[in-house]
Write a protein that holds these residues in place. Structure first.
Motif, mmCIF file in Angstrom:
data_model
loop_
_atom_site.group_PDB
_atom_site.id
_atom_site.type_symbol
_atom_site.label_atom_id
_atom_site.label_comp_id
_atom_site.label_asym_id
_atom_site.label_seq_id
_atom_site.Cartn_x
_atom_site.Cartn_y
_atom_site.Cartn_z
ATOM 1 N N THR A 1 2.984 22.028 3.532
ATOM 2 C CA THR A 1 3.760 22.854 4.475
ATOM 3 C C THR A 1 4.292 24.131 3.836
ATOM 4 O O THR A 1 5.131 24.813 4.424
ATOM 5 C CB THR A 1 4.940 22.032 5.031
ATOM 6 N N ASP A 2 3.813 24.443 2.614
ATOM 7 C CA ASP A 2 4.208 25.677 1.903
ATOM 8 C C ASP A 2 5.709 25.769 1.690
ATOM 9 O O ASP A 2 6.309 26.854 1.753
ATOM 10 C CB ASP A 2 3.710 26.913 2.664
ATOM 11 N N LEU A 3 6.348 24.621 1.445
ATOM 12 C CA LEU A 3 7.772 24.603 1.121
ATOM 13 C C LEU A 3 7.957 24.539 -0.385
ATOM 14 O O LEU A 3 7.139 23.949 -1.100
ATOM 15 C CB LEU A 3 8.453 23.397 1.772
ATOM 16 N N TYR A 4 9.040 25.127 -0.871
ATOM 17 C CA TYR A 4 9.368 25.025 -2.293
ATOM 18 C C TYR A 4 9.848 23.608 -2.575
ATOM 19 O O TYR A 4 10.732 23.094 -1.893
ATOM 20 C CB TYR A 4 10.453 26.034 -2.654
ATOM 21 N N PHE A 5 9.257 22.968 -3.581
ATOM 22 C CA PHE A 5 9.606 21.580 -3.890
ATOM 23 C C PHE A 5 10.726 21.548 -4.913
ATOM 24 O O PHE A 5 10.582 22.021 -6.044
ATOM 25 C CB PHE A 5 8.382 20.842 -4.432
ATOM 26 N N GLU A 6 11.861 20.998 -4.500
ATOM 27 C CA GLU A 6 13.052 20.908 -5.373
ATOM 28 C C GLU A 6 13.396 19.441 -5.565
ATOM 29 O O GLU A 6 13.975 18.801 -4.687
ATOM 30 C CB GLU A 6 14.227 21.635 -4.728
ATOM 31 N N PRO A 7 13.021 18.849 -6.721
ATOM 32 C CA PRO A 7 13.309 17.425 -6.942
ATOM 33 C C PRO A 7 14.641 17.211 -7.652
ATOM 34 O O PRO A 7 15.007 17.948 -8.569
ATOM 35 C CB PRO A 7 12.147 16.978 -7.836
ATOM 36 N N LEU A 8 15.364 16.191 -7.209
ATOM 37 C CA LEU A 8 16.600 15.766 -7.870
ATOM 38 C C LEU A 8 16.639 14.243 -7.886
ATOM 39 O O LEU A 8 16.121 13.595 -6.976
ATOM 40 C CB LEU A 8 17.836 16.287 -7.129
ATOM 41 N N SER A 9 17.284 13.712 -8.902
ATOM 42 C CA SER A 9 17.519 12.270 -8.964
ATOM 43 C C SER A 9 18.998 12.003 -8.737
ATOM 44 O O SER A 9 19.847 12.611 -9.390
ATOM 45 C CB SER A 9 17.102 11.696 -10.320
ATOM 46 N N ALA A 10 19.293 11.098 -7.809
ATOM 47 C CA ALA A 10 20.694 10.779 -7.525
ATOM 48 C C ALA A 10 21.375 10.116 -8.713
ATOM 49 O O ALA A 10 22.600 10.096 -8.801
ATOM 50 C CB ALA A 10 20.783 9.880 -6.297
ATOM 51 N N ILE A 11 20.574 9.585 -9.636
ATOM 52 C CA ILE A 11 21.149 8.916 -10.808
ATOM 53 C C ILE A 11 21.699 9.945 -11.795
ATOM 54 O O ILE A 11 22.751 9.754 -12.400
ATOM 55 C CB ILE A 11 20.081 8.031 -11.495
ATOM 56 N N PHE A 12 20.990 11.081 -11.933
ATOM 57 C CA PHE A 12 21.351 12.058 -12.964
ATOM 58 C C PHE A 12 22.015 13.310 -12.399
ATOM 59 O O PHE A 12 22.371 14.212 -13.161
ATOM 60 C CB PHE A 12 20.098 12.478 -13.748
ATOM 61 N N SER A 13 22.172 13.422 -11.087
ATOM 62 C CA SER A 13 22.699 14.643 -10.479
ATOM 63 C C SER A 13 24.071 14.406 -9.871
ATOM 64 O O SER A 13 24.390 13.293 -9.429
ATOM 65 C CB SER A 13 21.739 15.157 -9.399
ATOM 66 N N GLY A 14 24.861 15.483 -9.828
ATOM 67 C CA GLY A 14 26.189 15.413 -9.238
ATOM 68 C C GLY A 14 26.421 16.553 -8.274
ATOM 69 O O GLY A 14 25.489 17.253 -7.858
ATOM 70 N N VAL A 15 27.680 16.754 -7.897
ATOM 71 C CA VAL A 15 28.040 17.773 -6.911
ATOM 72 C C VAL A 15 27.638 19.162 -7.387
ATOM 73 O O VAL A 15 27.140 19.981 -6.608
ATOM 74 C CB VAL A 15 29.552 17.715 -6.621
ATOM 75 N N ALA A 16 27.827 19.457 -8.679
ATOM 76 C CA ALA A 16 27.495 20.780 -9.209
ATOM 77 C C ALA A 16 26.008 21.080 -9.047
ATOM 78 O O ALA A 16 25.614 22.196 -8.695
ATOM 79 C CB ALA A 16 27.910 20.878 -10.675
ATOM 80 N N ASP A 17 25.165 20.073 -9.305
ATOM 81 C CA ASP A 17 23.723 20.257 -9.165
ATOM 82 C C ASP A 17 23.357 20.540 -7.711
ATOM 83 O O ASP A 17 22.510 21.391 -7.422
ATOM 84 C CB ASP A 17 22.981 19.003 -9.651
ATOM 85 N N LEU A 18 24.008 19.821 -6.797
ATOM 86 C CA LEU A 18 23.710 20.009 -5.381
ATOM 87 C C LEU A 18 24.130 21.408 -4.919
ATOM 88 O O LEU A 18 23.399 22.073 -4.177
ATOM 89 C CB LEU A 18 24.427 18.938 -4.547
ATOM 90 N N LYS A 19 25.296 21.858 -5.350
ATOM 91 C CA LYS A 19 25.762 23.201 -4.961
ATOM 92 C C LYS A 19 24.782 24.274 -5.427
ATOM 93 O O LYS A 19 24.475 25.232 -4.705
ATOM 94 C CB LYS A 19 27.157 23.468 -5.543
ATOM 95 N N LYS A 20 24.270 24.113 -6.642
ATOM 96 C CA LYS A 20 23.306 25.064 -7.181
ATOM 97 C C LYS A 20 22.022 25.060 -6.359
ATOM 98 O O LYS A 20 21.470 26.126 -6.029
ATOM 99 C CB LYS A 20 23.008 24.721 -8.644
ATOM 100 N N VAL A 21 21.560 23.871 -6.008
ATOM 101 C CA VAL A 21 20.330 23.746 -5.216
ATOM 102 C C VAL A 21 20.505 24.396 -3.846
ATOM 103 O O VAL A 21 19.628 25.133 -3.370
ATOM 104 C CB VAL A 21 19.938 22.262 -5.061
ATOM 105 N N PHE A 22 21.631 24.137 -3.202
ATOM 106 C CA PHE A 22 21.855 24.690 -1.865
ATOM 107 C C PHE A 22 21.968 26.225 -1.924
ATOM 108 O O PHE A 22 21.488 26.923 -1.018
ATOM 109 C CB PHE A 22 23.112 24.085 -1.245
#
Length: 429
Positions: free
Chosen positions: A72-93
């Motif tokens: 679908t020509d989307l950028y693939f952004e992988p994260l693991s809920a085990i190793f990621s926190g709120v800061a990682d999510l804010k950066k991704v968004f």
């Protein structure tokens, strides 16, 4: 950016055989075929929606997510809920918003999404809602237990299957094509290899790598295979859904008088490391709830098996449980006592604090005798036939019949007795 020598580095077989397009994914045609729910999105020009991929390990959840982004020509952004926190999510968004302004969408893949707590899951909502990201979560746990209702309402749950024996054989053939030589094992060993994988394609390919490390002329039988690779432990979490699924299967197999199926689920639970005393407790509950007075000895058998296990321990004690399981499976079934109990409890709650009729109340004081306590009570042992026929329900409450014995086992006799008392009661009333 890939390094110059990256292609020369050794890669695990599971990685080198990773599908490069959705059509190459094995075992998930019910989702990915053109008429499947995911297939309709990507092949018929439909819009990709946020989803949760629910399935056992090694069934292709991560691969499907990555290929969906490619398709679908989307950028693939992988994260693991085990190793990621709120800061990682804010950066991704933040990056996804910038990417969207440039005309490209983002597929945010969250592995083990059930590991995020409720507050973190709530953080996804505005970005999923406004389309900043297409969320694809992967989980081995039941989403309805682990994910927020608000998040679930914005995502479609796609259930991936454990890989079938046919699908696992397809993986073996792909591995042989990749290695350019056949696996050196007989038919029985090849079948055993697939069984050892227990539906996990990644685990199967890891075992295949161990086999390929042997000299090419080595021919393995089942005994030889067991020395080279270790059997995969069954997928079973004693505190999660697998635990409840298997005990439900055991209970319902017994209720359906399918003793062989009950023995199978019993063995599956033991292989998964379940505490046999938990199974014994559930067997005793079954004897009371689903057999009851159709065979009063069922409760005794279940209790004695439990006590025997506690005295013998493992592995000898499991035989006592298996013997009791067979008894329960073959016993006549009745939930009449269970049903009567529930109806009586409901009636008691509904009628509140009605007093017992005065004629069945003791009168230890003169005043109590004067107001009628005990007046008119008939001692049943002195009555003709040992039965007075008096009414013991509260005054003003019509008689209620809770216990309706089944025409099975010992309850056939109880049904005759019940009918006799009812007939006598009508004659004496």
């Amino acid at each position: 950016m890939s390094s110059l020598f990256e292609d020369q580095a050794p890669r695990p077989l599971a990685d080198s055989l990773r599908p490069t397009c959705l059509e190459e994914v094995i075992g998930q045609d019910h989702l990915l075929a053109e008429e499947g729910p995911i297939g309709r999105m990507v092949y018929n020009g439909g819009r990709l929606t946020s989803m949760v991929l629910w399935g056992p390990p090694g069934c292709g959840k991560t691969t499907v997510a990555r290929l969906l982004a490619d398709k679908t020509d989307l950028y693939f952004e992988p994260l693991s809920a085990i190793f990621s926190g709120v800061a990682d999510l804010k950066k991704v968004f933040k990056e996804a918003k910038a990417r969207r302004e440039g005309g490209q969408g983002t597929l945010l893949f969250i592995d083990e999404i059930h590991r995020f707590n409720r507050a973190q899951q709530d953080g996804f909502l505005p970005y999923v809602e406004d389309g900043t990201v297409i969320l694809v979560g992967a989980t081995t746990e039941n989403p309805s237990f682990e994910l927020n209702a608000a998040l679930m309402s914005r995502c479609r749950v796609m259930v991936l299957n454990r890989l079938s024996d046919e699908a696992l054989e397809g993986l073996l053939q792909r591995a042989e094509a990749e290695k350019k030589r056949s696996l050196s094992m007989d038919i029985e060993a090849r079948s055993s290899l697939r069984a050892m994988a227990d539906g996990d394609g990644r685990y199967l390919l890891n075992m295949v790598e161990a086999v390929y490390e042997l000299p090419a002329e080595t021919m393995l039988d089942m005994a030889g295979l067991s020395q080279v690779v270790q059997k995969r432990m069954p997928i079973y979490d004693k505190s999660q859904e697998g635990h409840y699924n298997l005990i439900s299967a055991l209970h319902k197999s017994l209720r359906g008088s399918d003793t062989d199926a009950a023995l199978y689920w019993f063995s599956r639970m033991l292989d998964g490391g379940e505490d046999p005393k938990y199974i014994a407790r559930r067997m005793l509950r079954f004897a009371v709830e689903d057999i009851g007075l159709a065979d009063p000895n069922a409760m005794t058998q279940a209790l004695q098996a439990w006590e025997t296990y506690e005295r013998l321990g493992s592995p000898e004690g499991e035989l006592a449980l298996a013997q009791a399981l067979i008894y329960l499976g073959t016993a006549p079934k009745s939930n009449a006592a269970y049903t009567a109990y529930k109806q009586a409890r409901a009636a008691a709650k509904k009628t509140g604090s009605l007093m017992p009729p005065k004629h069945i109340l003791n009168a230890p004081t003169k005043m109590m005798k004067e107001i009628g306590y005990g007046k008119g009570y008939q001692y049943d042992h002195d009555a003709e036939g040992g039965f007075s026929g008096q009414d013991y329900f509260p005054d003003g409450l019509s008689r209620m019949e809770f216990y309706q014995p089944k025409d099975k086992g010992f309850e056939r006799e109880l049904s005759k007795r019940q009918a006799y008392w009812n007939k006598m009661r009508k004659e004496k009333s």
